[in-house]
Design a protein around this motif. Structure first.
Motif, PDB file in Angstrom:
ATOM      1  N   ALA A 128       0.838  -1.212   0.000  1.00 54.18           N
ATOM      2  CA  ALA A 128       0.000   0.000   0.000  1.00 54.18           C
ATOM      3  C   ALA A 128       0.870   1.258   0.000  1.00 54.18           C
ATOM      4  CB  ALA A 128      -0.943  -0.005   1.198  1.00 54.18           C
ATOM      5  N   PHE A 129       1.934   1.269   0.797  1.00 52.05           N
ATOM      6  CA  PHE A 129       2.827   2.430   0.848  1.00 52.05           C
ATOM      7  C   PHE A 129       3.648   2.561  -0.430  1.00 52.05           C
ATOM      8  CE2 PHE A 129       2.244   1.644   5.457  1.00 52.05           C
ATOM      9  CZ  PHE A 129       1.696   2.868   5.788  1.00 52.05           C
ATOM     10  N   LEU A 130       4.050   1.418  -0.990  1.00 49.13           N
ATOM     11  CA  LEU A 130       4.804   1.427  -2.242  1.00 49.13           C
ATOM     12  C   LEU A 130       3.957   2.016  -3.365  1.00 49.13           C
ATOM     13  CD1 LEU A 130       7.284   0.671  -3.942  1.00 49.13           C
ATOM     14  CD2 LEU A 130       6.298  -1.625  -4.171  1.00 49.13           C
ATOM     15  N   LEU A 131       2.714   1.560  -3.486  1.00 49.47           N
ATOM     16  CA  LEU A 131       1.831   2.095  -4.525  1.00 49.47           C
ATOM     17  C   LEU A 131       1.585   3.585  -4.317  1.00 49.47           C
ATOM     18  CD1 LEU A 131      -0.756  -0.816  -4.893  1.00 49.47           C
ATOM     19  CD2 LEU A 131       1.177  -0.256  -6.392  1.00 49.47           C
ATOM     20  N   ARG A 132       1.413   4.000  -3.065  1.00 47.32           N
ATOM     21  CA  ARG A 132       1.221   5.424  -2.768  1.00 47.32           C
ATOM     22  C   ARG A 132       2.454   6.234  -3.180  1.00 47.32           C
ATOM     23  NH1 ARG A 132      -0.674   5.067   2.650  1.00 47.32           N
ATOM     24  NH2 ARG A 132      -2.503   4.056   1.778  1.00 47.32           N
ATOM     25  N   ALA A 133       3.650   5.692  -2.934  1.00 47.35           N
ATOM     26  CA  ALA A 133       4.883   6.386  -3.334  1.00 47.35           C
ATOM     27  C   ALA A 133       4.964   6.517  -4.850  1.00 47.35           C
ATOM     28  CB  ALA A 133       6.111   5.642  -2.800  1.00 47.35           C
ATOM     29  N   GLY A 180       2.373   7.075  -6.636  1.00 48.08           N
ATOM     30  CA  GLY A 180       1.263   7.935  -7.035  1.00 48.08           C
ATOM     31  C   GLY A 180       0.000   7.169  -7.374  1.00 48.08           C
ATOM     32  N   ILE A 181      -0.070   5.922  -6.931  1.00 44.78           N
ATOM     33  CA  ILE A 181      -1.257   5.104  -7.163  1.00 44.78           C
ATOM     34  C   ILE A 181      -2.006   5.013  -5.844  1.00 44.78           C
ATOM     35  CG2 ILE A 181      -2.128   2.851  -7.888  1.00 44.78           C
ATOM     36  CD1 ILE A 181       0.592   2.481  -9.361  1.00 44.78           C
ATOM     37  N   GLU A 182      -3.118   5.727  -5.758  1.00 48.87           N
ATOM     38  CA  GLU A 182      -3.853   5.801  -4.500  1.00 48.87           C
ATOM     39  C   GLU A 182      -4.883   4.692  -4.335  1.00 48.87           C
ATOM     40  OE1 GLU A 182      -3.221   7.934  -2.002  1.00 48.87           O
ATOM     41  OE2 GLU A 182      -1.550   8.726  -3.167  1.00 48.87           O
ATOM     42  N   GLU A 183      -5.458   4.220  -5.437  1.00 53.38           N
ATOM     43  CA  GLU A 183      -6.508   3.213  -5.337  1.00 53.38           C
ATOM     44  C   GLU A 183      -6.246   2.086  -6.317  1.00 53.38           C
ATOM     45  OE1 GLU A 183     -10.365   4.835  -5.896  1.00 53.38           O
ATOM     46  OE2 GLU A 183      -9.978   6.549  -4.618  1.00 53.38           O
ATOM     47  N   ARG A 184      -6.616   0.890  -5.910  1.00 46.67           N
ATOM     48  CA  ARG A 184      -6.562  -0.261  -6.803  1.00 46.67           C
ATOM     49  C   ARG A 184      -7.908  -0.378  -7.502  1.00 46.67           C
ATOM     50  NH1 ARG A 184      -3.365  -5.296  -4.399  1.00 46.67           N
ATOM     51  NH2 ARG A 184      -1.588  -4.204  -3.556  1.00 46.67           N
ATOM     52  N   PRO A 185      -7.925  -0.753  -8.767  1.00 44.87           N
ATOM     53  CA  PRO A 185      -9.212  -0.965  -9.430  1.00 44.87           C
ATOM     54  C   PRO A 185      -9.922  -2.172  -8.826  1.00 44.87           C
ATOM     55  CG  PRO A 185      -7.431  -1.657 -10.847  1.00 44.87           C
ATOM     56  CD  PRO A 185      -6.803  -1.010  -9.639  1.00 44.87           C
ATOM     57  N   VAL A 186     -11.232  -2.107  -8.780  1.00 46.32           N
ATOM     58  CA  VAL A 186     -12.022  -3.195  -8.231  1.00 46.32           C
ATOM     59  C   VAL A 186     -12.876  -3.774  -9.347  1.00 46.32           C
ATOM     60  CG1 VAL A 186     -13.809  -3.814  -6.566  1.00 46.32           C
ATOM     61  CG2 VAL A 186     -12.095  -2.082  -5.975  1.00 46.32           C
TER      62      VAL A 186
END
Length: 99
Positions: A62-67, A69-75
């Motif tokens: 979650a922190f890696l994706l935020r770093a 610039g990816i805030e949300e995963r597609p559902v």
């Protein structure tokens, strides 16, 4: 410098990562080599929190994706019983699409 280059993770690969990844995987996602990742950790400048588990570094995805610039995963909703006509698929925008 090595003549062999590792390519960065694709979006699909990033979304398939487990809850935490090892340092080489996190470095690959960030587009840096593992040695640079270890150096950034030693200097306290790695771009996201790093956990020390036993003798290994683990980076929460979650922190890696935020770093990155990816805030949300597609559902995506996946039908469990092959009745695709009755189950709408929901994309990250919240829009329903019938199969």
């Amino acid at each position: 410098m090595s003549s062999r280059r590792r390519r960065c993770l694709s979006f699909a690969e990033a979304f398939d990562l487990p809850l935490a990844v090892d340092l080489p995987t996190a470095a690959r996602a960030l587009g840096i080599c593992s040695a640079t990742g270890y150096k950034l950790i030693r200097l306290g400048n790695f771009p996201c929190p790093v956990l020390r588990v036993g003798g290994q570094y683990r980076i929460p995805t979650a922190f890696l994706l935020r770093a990155l610039g990816i805030e949300e995963r597609p559902v995506y909703t996946v039908p469990l019983d092959n009745e695709e006509d009755e189950v709408p698929h929901t994309h990250h925008s919240g829009t329903e699409v019938r199969a």
